[in-house]
Design an enzyme around this catalytic site. Sequence first.
Site, PDB file in Angstrom:
ATOM      1  N   CYS A  98       0.387  -1.429  -0.048  1.00 48.65           N
ATOM      2  CA  CYS A  98       0.287   0.130   0.123  1.00 48.65           C
ATOM      3  C   CYS A  98       0.735   1.114   0.097  1.00 48.65           C
ATOM      4  CB  CYS A  98      -0.890  -0.150   1.484  1.00 48.65           C
ATOM      5  SG  CYS A  98      -0.166   0.135   2.681  1.00 48.65           S
ATOM      6  N   CYS A 123       3.844   1.452   2.680  1.00 46.74           N
ATOM      7  CA  CYS A 123       4.792   0.844   1.926  1.00 46.74           C
ATOM      8  C   CYS A 123       5.739   1.253   0.953  1.00 46.74           C
ATOM      9  CB  CYS A 123       4.656  -0.463   1.846  1.00 46.74           C
ATOM     10  SG  CYS A 123       3.376  -1.392   2.198  1.00 46.74           S
ATOM     11  N   ASP A 137       8.566  29.279 -30.983  1.00 46.92           N
ATOM     12  CA  ASP A 137       9.964  29.186 -31.801  1.00 46.92           C
ATOM     13  C   ASP A 137       9.048  29.269 -33.299  1.00 46.92           C
ATOM     14  OD1 ASP A 137      12.628  29.757 -32.514  1.00 46.92           O
ATOM     15  OD2 ASP A 137      12.158  27.137 -33.344  1.00 46.92           O
ATOM     16  N   ASP A 147      12.465  23.188 -31.913  1.00 49.32           N
ATOM     17  CA  ASP A 147      13.536  21.872 -32.114  1.00 49.32           C
ATOM     18  C   ASP A 147      14.587  22.358 -32.779  1.00 49.32           C
ATOM     19  OD1 ASP A 147      13.262  24.072 -34.417  1.00 49.32           O
ATOM     20  OD2 ASP A 147      13.025  22.412 -35.648  1.00 49.32           O
ATOM     21  N   ASP A 164      16.969  27.085 -29.041  1.00 48.66           N
ATOM     22  CA  ASP A 164      15.646  26.536 -28.037  1.00 48.66           C
ATOM     23  C   ASP A 164      16.423  26.224 -26.770  1.00 48.66           C
ATOM     24  OD1 ASP A 164      14.652  27.465 -30.630  1.00 48.66           O
ATOM     25  OD2 ASP A 164      13.987  26.147 -31.053  1.00 48.66           O
TER      26      ASP A 164
END
Length: 890
Positions: A11, A14, A441, A639, A643
Amino acid sequence: MKQYTVTGMSCAACSSRVEKAVSKVPGVTACSVSLLTNSMGVEGDVPPETVIHAVEDAGYGASLKGQGTAAQAQSASEAEDALKDRETPVLKHRLIASMGFLAVLMYMSMGHMMWGWPLPHFMDGNHVAMGLLQLLLAGIIMVINQKFFISGFKGLLHRAPNMDTLVALGSGASFIYSTYALFAMTDAQLKGNDTAVMSYMHEFYFESAAMILALITVGKMLEARSKGKTTDALKGLMKLAPKTAVIIRDGVETKVLIEEVKKGDVFVVRPGENIPVDGVVLEGTSAVNEAALTGESIPVDKAQGDPVSAATVNQSGYLRCEATRVGEDTSLSQIIRMVSDAAATKAPIAKIADRVSGVFVPAVITIAVVTTIVWLLAGQTFGFALARGISVLVISCPCALGLATPVAIMVGNGMGAKNGILFKTAVSLEETGKMDIVALDKTGTITSGEPRVTDVIPSGGVTEKELVSLALSLEKKSEHPLAKAVLLYAKEQQVDAPEAADFQALPGNGLSGTLDGASLAGGSFSYISGHTTVSAQEQASFERLASEGKTPLCFMKNGRLAGMIAVADVIKEDSPQAVKELQNMGIRVVMLTGDNERTARAIGAQAGVDEVIAGVLPDGKESVIRSLKEQGKVAMVGDGINDAPALTRADIGIAIGAGTDIAIDAADVVLMKSRLSDVPAAIRLSRATLRNIHENLFWAFFYNVVGIPLAAGLWYPIFGWKLNPMFGAAAMSLSSFCVVTNALRLNLFKMHDASKDHPMRKRAEKAANKGGDKAENAGAVRTGAEDTRSIGQTANENETVSKEMQKSENQKNHINMEGITMTKTMNIEGMMCGHCEARVKKALEALAGVESAEVSHEKGTAVVSMSADVADDTLKEAVEAQDYKVDSIQ
């Protein structure tokens, strides 16, 4: 992050115990334990043996998951094996065995006692015999389900009580008290006290002791099956991993196991076969189905030099490829690792449940003890008081709290992976939906990133086809980036032409050559207009194209203008719709670009963004993101390598999947399909997942808040309500099952459905107005786009605008923060496009003493700002080294 497999957890208490134990180990900087996948991620310079020892000291087991080169062969299979549902079969066998004995026990305890069902003649009226048989049956069921007792009391001994502790205490207390009642019954029978014998008969809770275990087992089995479904997406990805490859060794095709393939090996793939590792095509052409990685069903054509990825399917031709990434470095392995890491990390909201579950079980045990004592003091029988205490123990469910967040995270992450949206961590999945601003961008994100022909305007009686043919003759030998756009357009229009003879590339000016005795030339408008007469109409056409952010290429035949072909980095088809969806979701959209203001303004208008920030250098993007974060939470979408700083600085970095590895590494979310429309989809999925987590936590808390007082008998004096321990156990079992099932509803969520976005528009307008006020204070200029602004014309040092924009304005005013700045204006011939601008700008800004350079190919100028005097000859040499001509310096 090192990954470990943890055993013995039952659970949230734990997982909380393990997490605390490992976090205390010196050198551990971060630890996250997932109850859902029984996994643990540990960051820090700590030997695995030390971590494992800490887990074992906490009362659980741990082992290091396979890593490194030696383990690559088994990593995929190990990972898949680790996700196999081993719990359900074991629980099923336990349940079947338990139910067989439980049926007999229930027949005797309830069927005979309550409804008078018949018993064998030798037992009829023999209450001690009936009690003994119930004790034996309950004992057998307890032995079958001994794991509850082993785990529960083990946790108690380690001062880390868990859900199994509650079950073990509840069932054990029922059994012990019932055993006491049985011995008391034998004493009463010896004394001939039949009334006492009958009263003790009603004090038996053997059926409760056994039923609690059986019902909890039912709940755990349902929970295990549901948990298994949450990892279906991850298991599906793992099954895609090819097991073998055909490589060429010593000129012979040899079939080997996938782990034997090394970087640089040459492998072959026939039609219908899976590509085994990432590579590059050396020979052959084919169509490859990449749906497994990107979700795109349309096959992608592959030819020599094109990359191919593991687990994609070669559909048509024979391919001979060279392996570039193998083992855990392949795209598929990276995706699997991202999804696995997301499952192994914790979302911030999970910390609420963790804090609660850490004290939940001890608190419940205390409540159960207090409940029993209070009812005894109130004058109730010991049996009544004990039943209330046992009900409290078995109705409380820390599991529901512990599972509320991880199951939703796993399902949401799996949904994203199936649709090409990869969240690297649980934090990124939770936080993505909270963004106020999305910075995009331009190149490669809003636009395709590749120049394309947009307009063909012939002049002097030349047809469009003749103009394209003329341009093709010259551009065939050109290496300029814009030449590729002309060649591609000619191919699309099925136009062909021979190469021009006497070809000459005039650096910074254009091209020249001859064809069939006719002289040809092409280049920038300033170059061509200097060699031929240009009409007012042609001048107007040039200015119109330039104002739209396009680069007009002019062509001349025999000294006369033949026409213009405009080239531009065209906007992606889905970009305007994606921007609109983001705005409808309450998000302000900002476009960042290093392009000049005119081009940026044109693209911003087409995309419909709220704000445009132009002329920003890579480090400037990071500064802009920093300033935007003062206005709200910011996501950056990009990309390229340039960036990466901005992606890291943003609250959430989103990388377009077709971009560079550096951008992907720096980002928190990766869009494998390289579609801008996946940005609003990712935000919708994040919001839906967070909403699901809130629902799960609400019902988990609500269940315990309502259930525990009812089980304790709080309402008994008022309404006469009391809870049988068996029904409490049933409720406990169903609570976890309901939480997991609710999380599975996320599989039905339609992340690309924008129909419910519009109610958020008011928030969008509010955010835009907030940003607009700041922008206007900084001297923003509105353009033709709806609510489009271009920042950078006038800057105020007290405003939170980027350093790059401040530099730009200071240069124009010949003033910087420290005082007077020296400026020089250079008149340069030969610049034709944005690429030319970039080359000149880079060359000038590399000079000592030059702070910045504002370059315009349209004006043919470069305004250089200097912190110290730089000689004219130095400036001239820097520019002319790039093959451009400097006419004058003022």
